[in-house]
Scaffold this motif. Structure first.
Motif, PDB file in Angstrom:
ATOM      1  N   ARG A 119       0.930  -1.194   0.073  1.00  0.00           N
ATOM      2  CA  ARG A 119      -0.148  -0.139  -0.103  1.00  0.00           C
ATOM      3  C   ARG A 119       0.829   1.355   0.185  1.00  0.00           C
ATOM      4  N   SER A 166      -1.836   3.841  -2.249  1.00  0.00           N
ATOM      5  CA  SER A 166      -3.272   3.860  -1.226  1.00  0.00           C
ATOM      6  C   SER A 166      -3.748   2.429  -1.669  1.00  0.00           C
ATOM      7  N   PHE A 167      -4.580   2.298  -0.876  1.00  0.00           N
ATOM      8  CA  PHE A 167      -5.263   0.968  -1.017  1.00  0.00           C
ATOM      9  C   PHE A 167      -6.051   0.874  -2.261  1.00  0.00           C
ATOM     10  N   ASN A 168      -6.527   1.845  -2.914  1.00  0.00           N
ATOM     11  CA  ASN A 168      -7.214   2.054  -3.975  1.00  0.00           C
ATOM     12  C   ASN A 168      -6.632   1.696  -4.948  1.00  0.00           C
ATOM     13  N   ALA A 169      -5.244   2.145  -5.028  1.00  0.00           N
ATOM     14  CA  ALA A 169      -4.227   1.952  -6.376  1.00  0.00           C
ATOM     15  C   ALA A 169      -4.143   0.115  -6.082  1.00  0.00           C
ATOM     16  N   ALA A 228      -5.885  -2.078  -4.881  1.00  0.00           N
ATOM     17  CA  ALA A 228      -7.073  -2.862  -5.038  1.00  0.00           C
ATOM     18  C   ALA A 228      -7.538  -2.700  -6.579  1.00  0.00           C
ATOM     19  N   ALA A 229      -6.919  -1.731  -7.251  1.00  0.00           N
ATOM     20  CA  ALA A 229      -7.207  -1.725  -8.792  1.00  0.00           C
ATOM     21  C   ALA A 229      -6.519  -2.775  -9.282  1.00  0.00           C
ATOM     22  N   PRO A 233     -12.193  -4.980  -3.903  1.00  0.00           N
ATOM     23  CA  PRO A 233     -12.435  -3.805  -3.336  1.00  0.00           C
ATOM     24  C   PRO A 233     -11.517  -3.522  -2.593  1.00  0.00           C
ATOM     25  N   ALA A 234     -11.533  -2.142  -2.250  1.00  0.00           N
ATOM     26  CA  ALA A 234     -10.367  -1.503  -1.304  1.00  0.00           C
ATOM     27  C   ALA A 234     -10.621  -2.059   0.086  1.00  0.00           C
ATOM     28  N   ASN A 235     -12.102  -2.156   0.459  1.00  0.00           N
ATOM     29  CA  ASN A 235     -12.143  -2.484   1.821  1.00  0.00           C
ATOM     30  C   ASN A 235     -11.922  -3.653   2.213  1.00  0.00           C
ATOM     31  N   ARG A 262      -8.365  -3.520   3.293  1.00  0.00           N
ATOM     32  CA  ARG A 262      -7.958  -2.673   4.501  1.00  0.00           C
ATOM     33  C   ARG A 262      -8.498  -4.000   5.599  1.00  0.00           C
TER      34      ARG A 262
END
Length: 119
Positions: free
Chosen positions: A53, A58-61, A63-64, A69-71, A74
Motif C-alpha cells: 500500500r 493507496s489501498f485504492n491503487a 485494489a485496482a 474492493p479496497a475495503n 483494509r
C-alpha cells in the motif's frame, strides 16, 4: 355480460398446491484446509499488504491492480479483521512480482519506484 353473483373457482380446493417453504438458513460450506494460512503466514501477508500500500500509494491503487474492493484490502491488513486466504496471497505475490514463498516467509522487500531514473 358477466354474472357477478356466481362464485369464482378460486378458493374451491382446486388451486394448485403452494410450493414448500425454503429452509430457514442455508448450510454454509467450509473452506478447504489446503488454502488456509498459518498464523505466521497470515501475519506476513498482512505486513506485505501494508508495505505494498505504501509502495503503490493507496489501498485504492493496490485494489485496482488486484481487482478486489479496497475495503477487502483494509480488512486483510487490519490485525483484527478477517484473515487473508491462500488464494489472495497468490494474487498479491503476482502483483508484487515475488515468489509466494518469499511473501509467506515474511522476507519481502518493497522499494518505491523512482520516477525519472533508469533502473
Amino acid at each position: 355480460m358477466h354474472d357477478l353473483s356466481w362464485p369464482g373457482s378460486y378458493g374451491q380446493k382446486n388451486d394448485p398446491p403452494c410450493p414448500p417453504d425454503p429452509p430457514a438458513t442455508p448450510e454454509r460450506r467450509r473452506r478447504s484446509d489446503a488454502l488456509k494460512l498459518s498464523d505466521e503466514e497470515v501475519k506476513a501477508v498482512r505486513v506485505a499488504v501494508r508495505k505494498l500500500r505504501r509502495a503503490f500509494g493507496s489501498f485504492n491503487a493496490l485494489a485496482a491492480m488486484l481487482d478486489v474492493p479496497a475495503n477487502t484490502l483494509r480488512r486483510f491488513a487490519n490485525p483484527k479483521g478477517s484473515p487473508p486466504t491462500g488464494t489472495f496471497a497468490i494474487h498479491l505475490a503476482a502483483v508484487a512480482k515475488v515468489l509466494v514463498e518469499v511473501l509467506l516467509g515474511g522476507k519481502m522487500v518493497v522499494t518505491t519506484p523512482v520516477i525519472g531514473r533508469a533502473a
